[in-house]
Design a protein around this motif. Structure first.
Motif, PDB file in Angstrom:
ATOM      1  N   ASN A  22      43.874  47.833  40.215  1.00  0.00           N
ATOM      2  CA  ASN A  22      45.287  46.857  38.493  1.00  0.00           C
ATOM      3  C   ASN A  22      45.681  45.826  39.941  1.00  0.00           C
ATOM      4  O   ASN A  22      45.269  44.307  39.188  1.00  0.00           O
ATOM      5  CB  ASN A  22      45.715  47.614  38.304  1.00  0.00           C
ATOM      6  N   THR A  23      45.823  45.893  40.901  1.00  0.00           N
ATOM      7  CA  THR A  23      46.967  44.704  41.513  1.00  0.00           C
ATOM      8  C   THR A  23      45.596  43.753  42.199  1.00  0.00           C
ATOM      9  O   THR A  23      45.229  42.532  42.080  1.00  0.00           O
ATOM     10  CB  THR A  23      46.789  45.081  42.754  1.00  0.00           C
ATOM     11  N   VAL A  24      44.283  44.643  42.591  1.00  0.00           N
ATOM     12  CA  VAL A  24      42.902  43.878  43.012  1.00  0.00           C
ATOM     13  C   VAL A  24      42.600  43.400  41.981  1.00  0.00           C
ATOM     14  O   VAL A  24      41.925  42.003  41.915  1.00  0.00           O
ATOM     15  CB  VAL A  24      42.238  44.999  43.446  1.00  0.00           C
ATOM     16  N   ALA A  25      42.212  43.830  40.741  1.00  0.00           N
ATOM     17  CA  ALA A  25      41.699  42.970  39.092  1.00  0.00           C
ATOM     18  C   ALA A  25      42.819  41.696  38.678  1.00  0.00           C
ATOM     19  O   ALA A  25      42.115  40.951  38.515  1.00  0.00           O
ATOM     20  CB  ALA A  25      41.528  43.963  38.193  1.00  0.00           C
ATOM     21  N   SER A  26      44.044  41.941  39.415  1.00  0.00           N
ATOM     22  CA  SER A  26      45.082  40.445  38.972  1.00  0.00           C
ATOM     23  C   SER A  26      44.760  39.739  39.691  1.00  0.00           C
ATOM     24  O   SER A  26      44.053  38.458  39.391  1.00  0.00           O
ATOM     25  CB  SER A  26      46.410  40.933  39.133  1.00  0.00           C
ATOM     26  N   LEU A  28      41.723  39.020  41.745  1.00  0.00           N
ATOM     27  CA  LEU A  28      40.448  38.708  41.865  1.00  0.00           C
ATOM     28  C   LEU A  28      40.301  37.344  40.480  1.00  0.00           C
ATOM     29  O   LEU A  28      40.075  36.606  39.837  1.00  0.00           O
ATOM     30  CB  LEU A  28      39.650  39.337  41.257  1.00  0.00           C
ATOM     31  N   ALA A  29      41.065  37.826  39.118  1.00  0.00           N
ATOM     32  CA  ALA A  29      41.430  36.762  38.013  1.00  0.00           C
ATOM     33  C   ALA A  29      41.931  36.193  38.159  1.00  0.00           C
ATOM     34  O   ALA A  29      41.865  34.390  37.836  1.00  0.00           O
ATOM     35  CB  ALA A  29      41.881  37.936  37.218  1.00  0.00           C
ATOM     36  N   ASN A  30      42.822  35.574  39.291  1.00  0.00           N
ATOM     37  CA  ASN A  30      43.953  34.339  39.743  1.00  0.00           C
ATOM     38  C   ASN A  30      43.091  33.889  40.500  1.00  0.00           C
ATOM     39  O   ASN A  30      43.880  33.427  41.595  1.00  0.00           O
ATOM     40  CB  ASN A  30      45.410  34.930  39.669  1.00  0.00           C
ATOM     41  N   ALA A  31      42.662  34.010  41.318  1.00  0.00           N
ATOM     42  CA  ALA A  31      41.331  33.259  42.607  1.00  0.00           C
ATOM     43  C   ALA A  31      41.318  31.804  42.704  1.00  0.00           C
ATOM     44  O   ALA A  31      41.951  31.483  43.271  1.00  0.00           O
ATOM     45  CB  ALA A  31      40.393  34.256  43.037  1.00  0.00           C
ATOM     46  N   ASP A  32      40.973  31.241  41.152  1.00  0.00           N
ATOM     47  CA  ASP A  32      40.855  29.935  41.215  1.00  0.00           C
ATOM     48  C   ASP A  32      41.459  29.672  40.441  1.00  0.00           C
ATOM     49  O   ASP A  32      41.511  28.702  39.697  1.00  0.00           O
ATOM     50  CB  ASP A  32      39.174  30.450  40.453  1.00  0.00           C
ATOM     51  N   PRO A  41      51.682  27.643  43.133  1.00  0.00           N
ATOM     52  CA  PRO A  41      50.605  28.114  42.929  1.00  0.00           C
ATOM     53  C   PRO A  41      50.552  29.966  43.363  1.00  0.00           C
ATOM     54  O   PRO A  41      51.059  30.892  43.755  1.00  0.00           O
ATOM     55  CB  PRO A  41      49.625  28.154  44.653  1.00  0.00           C
ATOM     56  N   TYR A  42      49.259  30.805  42.429  1.00  0.00           N
ATOM     57  CA  TYR A  42      49.523  32.597  42.549  1.00  0.00           C
ATOM     58  C   TYR A  42      49.570  32.655  43.845  1.00  0.00           C
ATOM     59  O   TYR A  42      48.770  32.294  45.358  1.00  0.00           O
ATOM     60  CB  TYR A  42      48.068  32.700  42.083  1.00  0.00           C
ATOM     61  N   GLN A  43      50.541  34.103  44.642  1.00  0.00           N
ATOM     62  CA  GLN A  43      50.372  34.821  45.462  1.00  0.00           C
ATOM     63  C   GLN A  43      49.551  36.082  44.629  1.00  0.00           C
ATOM     64  O   GLN A  43      49.917  36.795  44.422  1.00  0.00           O
ATOM     65  CB  GLN A  43      51.964  34.795  46.275  1.00  0.00           C
ATOM     66  N   ALA A  44      48.499  36.351  46.149  1.00  0.00           N
ATOM     67  CA  ALA A  44      47.887  37.514  46.140  1.00  0.00           C
ATOM     68  C   ALA A  44      49.134  38.753  46.321  1.00  0.00           C
ATOM     69  O   ALA A  44      49.843  38.192  46.819  1.00  0.00           O
ATOM     70  CB  ALA A  44      46.747  37.882  47.108  1.00  0.00           C
ATOM     71  N   PRO A  94      45.396  29.824  45.354  1.00  0.00           N
ATOM     72  CA  PRO A  94      46.025  30.741  45.850  1.00  0.00           C
ATOM     73  C   PRO A  94      45.464  31.325  47.016  1.00  0.00           C
ATOM     74  O   PRO A  94      44.145  31.025  47.103  1.00  0.00           O
ATOM     75  CB  PRO A  94      45.382  32.048  44.780  1.00  0.00           C
ATOM     76  N   ASN A  95      45.997  32.249  47.791  1.00  0.00           N
ATOM     77  CA  ASN A  95      45.590  32.726  49.151  1.00  0.00           C
ATOM     78  C   ASN A  95      44.739  34.158  48.770  1.00  0.00           C
ATOM     79  O   ASN A  95      44.805  34.403  48.975  1.00  0.00           O
ATOM     80  CB  ASN A  95      47.127  32.719  49.453  1.00  0.00           C
ATOM     81  N   VAL A  96      43.971  34.092  47.864  1.00  0.00           N
ATOM     82  CA  VAL A  96      43.381  35.180  47.594  1.00  0.00           C
ATOM     83  C   VAL A  96      41.757  34.829  47.890  1.00  0.00           C
ATOM     84  O   VAL A  96      41.514  33.894  48.241  1.00  0.00           O
ATOM     85  CB  VAL A  96      42.835  35.464  45.578  1.00  0.00           C
TER      86      VAL A  96
END
Length: 134
Positions: A22-26, A28-32, A41-44, A94-96
Motif C-alpha cells: 500500500n505504501t509503494v502504491a501511494s 507511485l500514485a504521487n510520483a508526478d 512536494p510529496y515525500q516518498a 517528489p523524491n519518488v
C-alpha cells in the motif's frame, strides 16, 4: 514449533507486506504530483519492519514498526511557466524513484505470495495429519 505457529508467523508477515504494498502504491500514485495536501512536494514513504519475539511459543513474528519519510531531496525541474515554480523557474518534484518503487513492489508481492504458499503447505500438512487418524 507447532504447525499452528506457522499461521501466526506467516499471517504477521502477510499483514506487514500488505502495508508495504500500500505504501509503494501511494508513492507511485504521487510520483508526478507537484504538491501534497500540506502544500509541499510529496515525500516518498518507506516501511520499517520489526521482529517481535513471543516468549511463550518461542517464535518471532514481524510487524510494521513505523512508516518513515524518505529524506532524499526532490528532483528540480525547470518549468518557469508553472505557477508553483520558484523565483528561478524551478519546480521541486517528489523524491519518488519509480524504478526503485517497482522493484520494491515486486519484492513485497513475492514475499506476500511466499507466505501464502507457506500457509497453504501448513494447512495441507495438518489435513493429511487428520486423515492419518481415519
Amino acid at each position: 514449533m507447532s504447525l499452528f505457529n506457522v499461521f501466526k508467523i506467516s499471517g504477521s508477515a502477510m499483514s506487514a507486506q500488505s502495508l508495504r504494498l500500500n505504501t509503494v502504491a501511494s508513492n507511485l500514485a504521487n510520483a508526478d504530483s507537484v504538491v501534497s495536501s500540506d502544500g509541499k512536494p510529496y515525500q516518498a514513504k518507506q516501511v520499517v519492519f520489526k521482529a517481535v519475539q513471543d516468549a511463550a511459543s518461542n517464535t518471532s513474528t514481524v510487524r510494521v514498526d513505523r512508516v518513515i519519510e524518505d529524506t532524499k531531496p526532490g528532483k528540480m525541474v525547470y518549468d518557469p511557466k508553472n505557477p508553483m515554480a520558484n523565483s528561478d523557474g524551478y519546480l521541486t518534484m517528489p523524491n519518488v524513484n519509480v524504478t526503485e518503487e517497482m522493484v520494491n513492489m515486486i519484492s513485497a508481492s513475492r514475499a506476500y505470495q511466499n507466505n501464502v504458499e507457506t500457509m497453504n503447505a501448513a494447512k495441507s500438512m495438518l489435513l493429511k495429519t487428520l486423515n492419518i487418524g481415519q
